[in-house]
Design a protein around this motif. Structure first.
Motif, PDB file in Angstrom:
ATOM      1  N   ALA A  35       0.811  -1.088   0.104  1.00  0.00           N
ATOM      2  CA  ALA A  35      -0.200   0.193  -0.036  1.00  0.00           C
ATOM      3  C   ALA A  35       0.904   1.062   0.119  1.00  0.00           C
ATOM      4  O   ALA A  35       1.796   1.251   0.514  1.00  0.00           O
ATOM      5  CB  ALA A  35      -0.844  -0.103   1.382  1.00  0.00           C
ATOM      6  N   GLU A  36       0.209   2.283  -0.497  1.00  0.00           N
ATOM      7  CA  GLU A  36       1.206   3.549  -0.702  1.00  0.00           C
ATOM      8  C   GLU A  36       1.240   4.112   0.796  1.00  0.00           C
ATOM      9  O   GLU A  36       0.117   4.382   1.308  1.00  0.00           O
ATOM     10  CB  GLU A  36       0.464   4.642  -1.697  1.00  0.00           C
ATOM     11  N   ASP A  37       2.298   4.913   1.151  1.00  0.00           N
ATOM     12  CA  ASP A  37       2.421   5.433   2.589  1.00  0.00           C
ATOM     13  C   ASP A  37       1.784   7.274   2.256  1.00  0.00           C
ATOM     14  O   ASP A  37       2.798   7.825   2.034  1.00  0.00           O
ATOM     15  CB  ASP A  37       3.817   5.192   2.997  1.00  0.00           C
ATOM     16  N   HIS A  38       0.839   7.252   2.643  1.00  0.00           N
ATOM     17  CA  HIS A  38       0.339   8.615   2.714  1.00  0.00           C
ATOM     18  C   HIS A  38       0.825   9.431   3.894  1.00  0.00           C
ATOM     19  O   HIS A  38       0.849  10.578   3.846  1.00  0.00           O
ATOM     20  CB  HIS A  38      -1.107   8.787   2.564  1.00  0.00           C
ATOM     21  N   PRO A  90       5.888  12.375  -4.200  1.00  0.00           N
ATOM     22  CA  PRO A  90       5.551  10.861  -3.670  1.00  0.00           C
ATOM     23  C   PRO A  90       6.836  10.012  -3.863  1.00  0.00           C
ATOM     24  O   PRO A  90       7.397  10.169  -4.988  1.00  0.00           O
ATOM     25  CB  PRO A  90       4.383  10.479  -4.491  1.00  0.00           C
ATOM     26  N   ARG A 138       3.689   9.233   5.136  1.00  0.00           N
ATOM     27  CA  ARG A 138       5.090   9.482   5.120  1.00  0.00           C
ATOM     28  C   ARG A 138       6.006   8.886   6.316  1.00  0.00           C
ATOM     29  O   ARG A 138       6.633   9.980   6.963  1.00  0.00           O
ATOM     30  CB  ARG A 138       5.399  10.940   4.601  1.00  0.00           C
ATOM     31  N   THR A 151       8.512   6.021  -2.783  1.00  0.00           N
ATOM     32  CA  THR A 151       8.195   4.647  -2.457  1.00  0.00           C
ATOM     33  C   THR A 151       8.564   4.608  -0.948  1.00  0.00           C
ATOM     34  O   THR A 151       9.947   5.011  -0.723  1.00  0.00           O
ATOM     35  CB  THR A 151       8.850   3.633  -3.432  1.00  0.00           C
ATOM     36  N   PRO A 152       7.899   4.105  -0.124  1.00  0.00           N
ATOM     37  CA  PRO A 152       8.478   3.939   1.333  1.00  0.00           C
ATOM     38  C   PRO A 152       9.554   3.072   1.416  1.00  0.00           C
ATOM     39  O   PRO A 152       9.435   2.056   0.975  1.00  0.00           O
ATOM     40  CB  PRO A 152       7.075   3.394   1.923  1.00  0.00           C
TER      41      PRO A 152
END
Length: 186
Positions: free
Chosen positions: A2-5, A126, A7, A128-129
């Protein structure tokens, strides 16, 4: 993944920089306690870094300073610090934003932080975490770990060539690397 919103990577870096800021603030106020001293590595071309052109030429990418015996006028703000140091008997004033710091190491406490200064510049974009910030092992422990990992390859090399060859240093363009072991008391 999942995308890390949220941060988390940036939040962790900010928190660890706050540790460094608090330590330097206390040292500016009361001096270095006990045997504590610091090796601080920073990117010399990062925004906000102010060093002499002489030092910029000598260290075009990154530089490590030692805060131990001979420093003066240490001033710490929310965004960075100023310090006076001597290089080849020439006094210099350095201004270093915390966002330019790549590493902070206190050998007396075996405490080391490593940062990714590029993340601060890219914070608005944005990403990638990743785990960009780590609490690292001491350089001595890292050397031992690297040596242990290289032992099988070294044994093969020794049996083939009859002597050990040292690998060339990687990623040290424009920087002089000095082993700290040469300065340690035995």
């Amino acid at each position: 993944m999942a995308e890390d919103h949220i941060r988390y990577d940036i939040l962790v870096q900010e928190a660890l920089r706050a540790v460094m800021r608090k330590v330097l603030t206390e040292v500016a106020r009361t001096g270095l306690p006990g045997n504590h001293h610091f090796f601080i590595t920073f990117m010399t071309k990062a925004p906000g870094v102010r060093i002499s052109s002489r030092l910029q030429e000598r260290y075009p990418e990154q530089m490590t300073i030692v805060v131990q015996y001979q420093y003066w006028d240490l001033k710490v703000t929310e965004t960075g610090f100023e310090i006076g140091l001597s290089f080849s008997d020439i006094p210099e004033k350095l201004e270093i934003p915390f966002s330019a710091v790549r590493g902070f190491y206190d050998p007396s406490a075996n405490f080391e932080l490593e940062f990714d200064p590029k993340q601060d510049a890219d914070a608005a974009e944005p990403m990638t975490p990743t785990a960009e910030v780590e609490t690292l092992k001491s350089p001595r422990a890292q050397k031992k770990q690297n040596a242990d990992a290289a032992k099988p390859a070294e044994k093969k090399e020794k049996s083939k060539a009859g002597k050990e060859e040292k690998p060339a240093a990687e990623g040290n363009k424009g920087a002089d690397v000095v082993s700290l072991d040469a300065f340690r008391k035995k």
